[in-house]
Design a protein around this motif. Structure first.
Motif: not given
Length: 123
Positions: A73-74, A77-79
Motif C-alpha cells: 500500500a505504501k 514498485v520499490y521496497l
C-alpha cells in the motif's frame, strides 16, 4: 538509503511481535531488504529476506514461525516498508534485530544497515 527499524520489546514465550523497517532516501536502488539478528555472544545471522519482486527467503530454523512481508500500500514498485511477523517466540529468539538492505542480494552482504531493535523473550 536510511533504514528505521521499530517494534521490538519484551514478550513472553509463545507470544508474538511485529518488527517494521522503513526505508527512505534512494529507495529506487534497493533490490532486497531483510532482517538479521545477533544474540549475546553469537554471530549476527540472517533471519529473512524479501526482494523487490516479493521473493522471500528464511533461515531454515525459523521457517513457519517468522514471516517477512512488504507494505504494498505504501509503494508497489520499490521496497519502502517491510515487516517481520514473529510468532511462537522462544527465549532463544532473544537478540538485537537489525534491518538491512541491499542493491543486489542480502546473501552478498547488506549495503545499508538500520539501527538495531531489541527483542527479549522471557520464559
Amino acid at each position: 538509503v536510511q533504514l528505521q527499524a521499530s517494534g521490538g520489546g519484551l514478550v513472553q514465550a509463545g507470544g508474538s511481535l511485529r518488527l517494521s523497517c522503513a526505508a527512505s532516501g534512494s529507495i529506487f536502488s534497493i533490490n532486497a531488504m531483510g532482517w538479521y539478528r545477533q544474540a549475546p555472544g553469537k554471530q549476527r545471522e540472517l533471519v529473512a529476506t524479501i526482494t523487490r519482486r516479493a521473493i522471500t527467503n528464511y533461515s531454515d530454523s525459523l521457517k513457519g514461525r517468522f514471516t517477512i512481508s512488504r507494505d504494498n500500500a505504501k509503494n508497489t514498485v520499490y521496497l519502502q516498508m517491510v515487516y517481520l511477523q514473529m510468532n511462537s517466540l522462544k527465549p532463544e529468539d532473544t537478540a538485537v534485530y537489525y534491518c538491512a538492505a541491499s542493491t543486489t542480494s542480502l546473501y552478498r552482504g547488506p549495503d545499508y544497515w538500520g539501527q538495531g531493535t531489541q527483542v527479549t523473550v522471557s520464559s
